[in-house]
Scaffold this motif. Sequence first.
Motif, PDB file in Angstrom:
ATOM      1  N   CYS A   6       0.945  -1.127  -0.069  1.00  0.00           N
ATOM      2  CA  CYS A   6       0.192  -0.033   0.141  1.00  0.00           C
ATOM      3  C   CYS A   6       0.932   1.164   0.036  1.00  0.00           C
ATOM      4  O   CYS A   6       1.527   1.305   1.182  1.00  0.00           O
ATOM      5  CB  CYS A   6      -0.971  -0.126   1.323  1.00  0.00           C
ATOM      6  SG  CYS A   6      -2.030   1.392   1.115  1.00  0.00           S
ATOM      7  N   PHE A   7       1.016   2.040  -1.170  1.00  0.00           N
ATOM      8  CA  PHE A   7       1.829   3.120  -1.311  1.00  0.00           C
ATOM      9  C   PHE A   7       1.020   4.295  -1.462  1.00  0.00           C
ATOM     10  O   PHE A   7       0.026   4.357  -2.082  1.00  0.00           O
ATOM     11  CB  PHE A   7       2.540   2.838  -2.727  1.00  0.00           C
ATOM     12  CG  PHE A   7       4.002   3.786  -3.019  1.00  0.00           C
ATOM     13  CD1 PHE A   7       4.862   3.372  -2.475  1.00  0.00           C
ATOM     14  CD2 PHE A   7       3.640   4.888  -3.394  1.00  0.00           C
ATOM     15  CE1 PHE A   7       6.046   4.136  -2.716  1.00  0.00           C
ATOM     16  CE2 PHE A   7       4.547   5.572  -3.657  1.00  0.00           C
ATOM     17  CZ  PHE A   7       6.071   5.238  -3.416  1.00  0.00           C
ATOM     18  N   HIS A  45     -13.099  -1.364   3.832  1.00  0.00           N
ATOM     19  CA  HIS A  45     -13.177  -2.110   2.822  1.00  0.00           C
ATOM     20  C   HIS A  45     -11.912  -2.409   2.171  1.00  0.00           C
ATOM     21  O   HIS A  45     -11.616  -3.407   1.285  1.00  0.00           O
ATOM     22  CB  HIS A  45     -14.078  -1.811   1.831  1.00  0.00           C
ATOM     23  CG  HIS A  45     -15.655  -1.999   2.603  1.00  0.00           C
ATOM     24  ND1 HIS A  45     -16.461  -1.076   3.152  1.00  0.00           N
ATOM     25  CD2 HIS A  45     -16.600  -3.170   2.318  1.00  0.00           C
ATOM     26  CE1 HIS A  45     -17.234  -1.540   3.453  1.00  0.00           C
ATOM     27  NE2 HIS A  45     -17.506  -2.482   2.987  1.00  0.00           N
ATOM     28  N   VAL A  46     -11.037  -1.578   1.911  1.00  0.00           N
ATOM     29  CA  VAL A  46      -9.874  -1.427   1.037  1.00  0.00           C
ATOM     30  C   VAL A  46      -8.754  -2.468   1.880  1.00  0.00           C
ATOM     31  O   VAL A  46      -8.300  -3.163   1.281  1.00  0.00           O
ATOM     32  CB  VAL A  46      -9.117  -0.033   0.987  1.00  0.00           C
ATOM     33  CG1 VAL A  46      -7.801  -0.262   0.390  1.00  0.00           C
ATOM     34  CG2 VAL A  46      -9.656   0.990   0.199  1.00  0.00           C
ATOM     35  N   ARG A  47      -8.751  -2.514   3.284  1.00  0.00           N
ATOM     36  CA  ARG A  47      -7.935  -3.310   4.040  1.00  0.00           C
ATOM     37  C   ARG A  47      -8.571  -4.540   3.675  1.00  0.00           C
ATOM     38  O   ARG A  47      -7.736  -5.808   3.556  1.00  0.00           O
ATOM     39  CB  ARG A  47      -7.864  -2.905   5.669  1.00  0.00           C
ATOM     40  CG  ARG A  47      -6.906  -1.699   5.779  1.00  0.00           C
ATOM     41  CD  ARG A  47      -7.017  -1.781   7.345  1.00  0.00           C
ATOM     42  NE  ARG A  47      -8.104  -1.268   8.142  1.00  0.00           N
ATOM     43  CZ  ARG A  47      -8.571  -0.377   8.410  1.00  0.00           C
ATOM     44  NH1 ARG A  47      -7.662   0.918   8.085  1.00  0.00           N
ATOM     45  NH2 ARG A  47      -9.821  -0.019   8.918  1.00  0.00           N
ATOM     46  N   ASP A  61     -13.857   5.799   7.469  1.00  0.00           N
ATOM     47  CA  ASP A  61     -13.431   4.753   7.927  1.00  0.00           C
ATOM     48  C   ASP A  61     -13.923   3.200   7.275  1.00  0.00           C
ATOM     49  O   ASP A  61     -13.491   2.590   7.136  1.00  0.00           O
ATOM     50  CB  ASP A  61     -13.910   4.409   9.496  1.00  0.00           C
ATOM     51  CG  ASP A  61     -13.121   5.564  10.409  1.00  0.00           C
ATOM     52  OD1 ASP A  61     -12.288   6.067   9.909  1.00  0.00           O
ATOM     53  OD2 ASP A  61     -13.561   5.669  11.606  1.00  0.00           O
ATOM     54  N   SER A  62     -15.442   3.634   6.898  1.00  0.00           N
ATOM     55  CA  SER A  62     -15.991   2.532   6.057  1.00  0.00           C
ATOM     56  C   SER A  62     -15.142   2.031   4.826  1.00  0.00           C
ATOM     57  O   SER A  62     -14.731   0.936   4.407  1.00  0.00           O
ATOM     58  CB  SER A  62     -17.353   2.824   5.717  1.00  0.00           C
ATOM     59  OG  SER A  62     -18.010   1.758   4.951  1.00  0.00           O
ATOM     60  N   THR A 116      -2.351  -4.738  -4.333  1.00  0.00           N
ATOM     61  CA  THR A 116      -1.304  -3.726  -4.632  1.00  0.00           C
ATOM     62  C   THR A 116      -2.524  -2.515  -4.713  1.00  0.00           C
ATOM     63  O   THR A 116      -3.423  -2.278  -5.646  1.00  0.00           O
ATOM     64  CB  THR A 116      -0.390  -3.643  -5.511  1.00  0.00           C
ATOM     65  OG1 THR A 116       0.351  -4.693  -5.337  1.00  0.00           O
ATOM     66  CG2 THR A 116       0.441  -2.482  -5.403  1.00  0.00           C
ATOM     67  N   VAL A 117      -2.008  -1.405  -3.827  1.00  0.00           N
ATOM     68  CA  VAL A 117      -3.038  -0.118  -3.589  1.00  0.00           C
ATOM     69  C   VAL A 117      -1.966   0.992  -3.640  1.00  0.00           C
ATOM     70  O   VAL A 117      -1.019   1.062  -2.962  1.00  0.00           O
ATOM     71  CB  VAL A 117      -3.681  -0.236  -2.221  1.00  0.00           C
ATOM     72  CG1 VAL A 117      -4.546   1.275  -2.228  1.00  0.00           C
ATOM     73  CG2 VAL A 117      -4.567  -1.245  -2.009  1.00  0.00           C
TER      74      VAL A 117
END
Length: 273
Positions: free
Chosen positions: A38-39, A183-185, A178-179, A194-195
Amino acid sequence: MDSDAVEIEHLTHVFRARKHAPHIAVDDLSLTVAHGECFGLLGPNGAGKTTTIRLINTLLPVQTGSVRVFGHDVAHHPMAVRALMGYVPQQLSIESALTGRENVEWFARLFDIPRRERRARVDAVLEMMQLTESADRLASTYSGGMVRRLELAQALVNRPALLVLDEPTVGLDPVARDSVWGHVRQMREEFGMTVLLTTHYMEEADMLCDRIAMMNRGRLSALGSPDDLKRAVGPRATLEDVFRHYAGADLNDDSEGGLASVRQGRRTAGRLG
């Protein structure tokens, strides 16, 4: 995939307008984003973050230097790059006159997902984003947090290896923010995705990012983990202190690029509110 997710080498991009001096938006930028990382790409308005993202996702042509996504050169293999990527832009990308489901189905068709798989893919991402019950409502009735979750569903329907998020929580209240990040996590944990993200919320970047690149005036100012960047600035420094350290006077810059970014952000925030 064995190669880095993103490899940028000596990337320069200049905007030229007939009545204005050339503007160097990205200036000899080199960096890599590792597979599964995650960058964060951070900096003040006009730093070149969004231009860099648009070069990565093929929305702008590469002028000087090179960009590769999982080994594919974006200038020579743009379709291969697009097939590997999901993108949530600053500007709202939903069609309010369509239902939530129809918005996601439209993206599924754009990514040429086979008809026999399309319904299952659309249902899966709507469920993941907790939008199943509202899927057949017009998107114009959605709250700001639901709109961003719908955009994530659109970006995920092709099962991308790289998810690019350009200010995805602008204008959202803390609960909705936060929601979105929850969801991304979840997606990273489930799929090893990869984010690559930009944000002006330093606490988000500190919490989410494995590494951060600080940009200013198109150039790379600093690169490292959030903890390394904070230690380099001072013993009790926060990531906001790091941001201010590298942005300096540009925090109040009213240059054309910065002002345009602020205006766009305010328009987006107004539509999400």
